[in-house]
Design a protein around this motif. Structure first.
Motif, PDB file in Angstrom:
ATOM      1  N   SER A 154       0.820  -1.116  -0.014  1.00 31.65           N
ATOM      2  CA  SER A 154      -0.005  -0.155   0.012  1.00 31.65           C
ATOM      3  C   SER A 154       0.746   1.222   0.103  1.00 31.65           C
ATOM      4  N   ILE A 155       2.027   1.289   0.675  1.00 32.50           N
ATOM      5  CA  ILE A 155       3.040   2.226   0.926  1.00 32.50           C
ATOM      6  C   ILE A 155       3.604   2.482  -0.605  1.00 32.50           C
ATOM      7  N   VAL A 156       3.935   1.660  -1.124  1.00 35.96           N
ATOM      8  CA  VAL A 156       4.740   1.908  -2.586  1.00 35.96           C
ATOM      9  C   VAL A 156       3.617   2.086  -3.433  1.00 35.96           C
ATOM     10  N   ILE A 157       2.539   1.678  -3.654  1.00 36.44           N
ATOM     11  CA  ILE A 157       1.429   1.992  -4.578  1.00 36.44           C
ATOM     12  C   ILE A 157       0.955   3.625  -4.165  1.00 36.44           C
ATOM     13  N   PHE A 158       0.899   4.000  -3.122  1.00 34.75           N
ATOM     14  CA  PHE A 158       0.290   4.983  -2.640  1.00 34.75           C
ATOM     15  C   PHE A 158       1.327   6.218  -3.257  1.00 34.75           C
ATOM     16  N   PHE A 159       2.320   6.161  -2.874  1.00 35.71           N
ATOM     17  CA  PHE A 159       3.503   7.126  -3.310  1.00 35.71           C
ATOM     18  C   PHE A 159       3.721   7.101  -4.888  1.00 35.71           C
ATOM     19  N   PHE A 160       4.092   5.871  -5.238  1.00 30.69           N
ATOM     20  CA  PHE A 160       4.631   5.833  -6.622  1.00 30.69           C
ATOM     21  C   PHE A 160       3.358   5.670  -7.498  1.00 30.69           C
ATOM     22  N   GLY A 161       2.561   4.968  -7.215  1.00 29.61           N
ATOM     23  CA  GLY A 161       1.402   4.927  -8.039  1.00 29.61           C
ATOM     24  C   GLY A 161       0.652   6.068  -8.460  1.00 29.61           C
ATOM     25  N   ARG A 162       0.454   7.121  -7.311  1.00 27.96           N
ATOM     26  CA  ARG A 162      -0.120   8.379  -7.556  1.00 27.96           C
ATOM     27  C   ARG A 162       0.625   9.127  -8.543  1.00 27.96           C
ATOM     28  N   LEU A 163       2.062   9.167  -8.467  1.00 26.35           N
ATOM     29  CA  LEU A 163       2.800   9.972  -9.580  1.00 26.35           C
ATOM     30  C   LEU A 163       2.957   9.503 -11.006  1.00 26.35           C
ATOM     31  N   VAL A 164       2.637   8.067 -10.855  1.00 24.93           N
ATOM     32  CA  VAL A 164       2.636   7.433 -12.415  1.00 24.93           C
ATOM     33  C   VAL A 164       1.234   7.644 -12.874  1.00 24.93           C
ATOM     34  N   GLU A 165       0.089   7.710 -12.167  1.00 22.10           N
ATOM     35  CA  GLU A 165      -1.154   7.864 -12.828  1.00 22.10           C
ATOM     36  C   GLU A 165      -1.202   9.522 -12.926  1.00 22.10           C
ATOM     37  N   GLU A 166      -0.722  10.469 -12.454  1.00 20.19           N
ATOM     38  CA  GLU A 166      -0.589  11.876 -12.788  1.00 20.19           C
ATOM     39  C   GLU A 166       0.236  12.075 -14.143  1.00 20.19           C
ATOM     40  N   TYR A 167       1.131  11.246 -14.358  1.00 20.12           N
ATOM     41  CA  TYR A 167       1.782  11.380 -15.676  1.00 20.12           C
ATOM     42  C   TYR A 167       1.185  10.681 -16.920  1.00 20.12           C
TER      43      TYR A 167
END
Length: 306
Positions: A154-167
């Motif tokens: 959850s921590i990895v997806i919350f931090f990194f996933g949000r950025l990838v989704e933004e891009y």
């Protein structure tokens, strides 16, 4: 005095749209008020990215735009919340599935994880039954009974996933998240079959590491705060994960506390998928002008530092 690109009015304090870069008066500063191309399909800076034909009022017969709009994903639709928020949707699905695994279904249907083959058939991807197509997806959101497994992912997806989704936008993010999770799981099954060791696996680690890999290529100079204290370049973290995965597959890895049954093959496959995907889309993404410690800026750089 600047001129509004929408209505032509002159304003002394123009707003610059962070999606299309044009200047507008206060009345037209919001993207939906000036028909911003950043809200259109085909634009990697968009959300669900409606295509040019839809924005021009043309009919999209049988296309994905019409399909999503018909399901309520269009602007103002009942499901429009999911646009730009698929990271949170996936996190919610993980925790709901975790609750179903260990609290709801075992009590309601008496299918505990250690007593029922049905439990394994629902929530795990098994080398003995790779033809269970539903398990390709349910296993992504299922996790081990303790908090460590699901909390870490959850921590990895919350931090990194949000950025990838933004891009890349929510549509492409959804596709790469699910695809990487499925392929990573099947990759682990493949390693198990080659080694002759039957296995069953679950967890979103493959998809999570795909997000890490993609972000490493998109923003290789991003600095991450390990434990919110130690600044570390993201490429160093990715390299360490790759090393652990390779040595784990070869049998030379050092077992981590509480992680004797790590799916190293799934981790490595997910990471490779993310790296390849990041390389594919990097040239289509507007990157931030500066790197902030532990995260990025707004559109073009994520939702903020972490």
């Amino acid at each position: 005095m600047a001129e509004c690109d929408e209505c032509g009015d002159h304003t002394s304090m123009p707003y610059t749209c962070n999606r299309c870069g044009e200047k507008f008066c206060g009345k037209h500063r919001l993207p939906e008020k000036h028909d911003c191309p950043g809200l259109q399909w085909g634009d990697p800076q968009g959300v669900w990215q409606e295509d040019d034909s839809a924005s021009a009022g043309q009919q999209d017969s049988g296309g994905i735009t019409s399909a999503l709009s018909g399901l309520g994903f269009g602007r103002g639709g009942a499901l429009s919340y999911f646009r730009g928020n698929m990271t949170f949707v996936f996190l919610a699905l993980m925790w709901v599935t975790w609750g179903l695994q260990y609290f709801i279904l075992p009590v309601a249907l008496d299918i505990g994880p250690r007593t029922s083959q049905l439990w394994y058939d629902i929530f795990t991807l098994q080398s003995n039954h790779p033809e269970y197509i539903w398990a390709w997806f349910t296993s992504i959101f299922a996790h081990a009974p303790g908090f460590g497994h699901i909390a870490g992912n959850s921590i990895v997806i919350f931090f990194f996933g949000r950025l990838v989704e933004e891009y890349v936008g929510s549509r492409d993010y959804t596709l790469i998240f699910l695809a990487s999770g499925v392929v990573a799981g099947l990759g682990q099954i493949g390693f198990a079959l080659i080694q002759g060791n039957p296995t069953a696996l679950y967890g979103a680690s493959g998809a999570a590491l795909a997000m890490l890999g993609a972000l490493t290529i998109i923003r290789p100079n991003l600095t991450v705060l390990i434990y919110f204290l130690i600044p570390t370049p993201i490429w160093v973290i990715t390299g360490l994960y790759a090393l652990l995965s390779v040595t784990g597959i070869l049998g030379g890895g050092v077992p981590l506390p509480g992680q004797a049954n790590v799916a190293h093959g799934a981790h490595l496959v997910g990471l490779v998928i993310g790296l390849l995907y990041g390389q594919r889309v990097k040239g289509q993404i507007r990157l931030p002008r500066e790197t902030q410690l532990g995260g990025g800026g707004r559109r073009g750089g994520g939702r903020g530092p972490f």
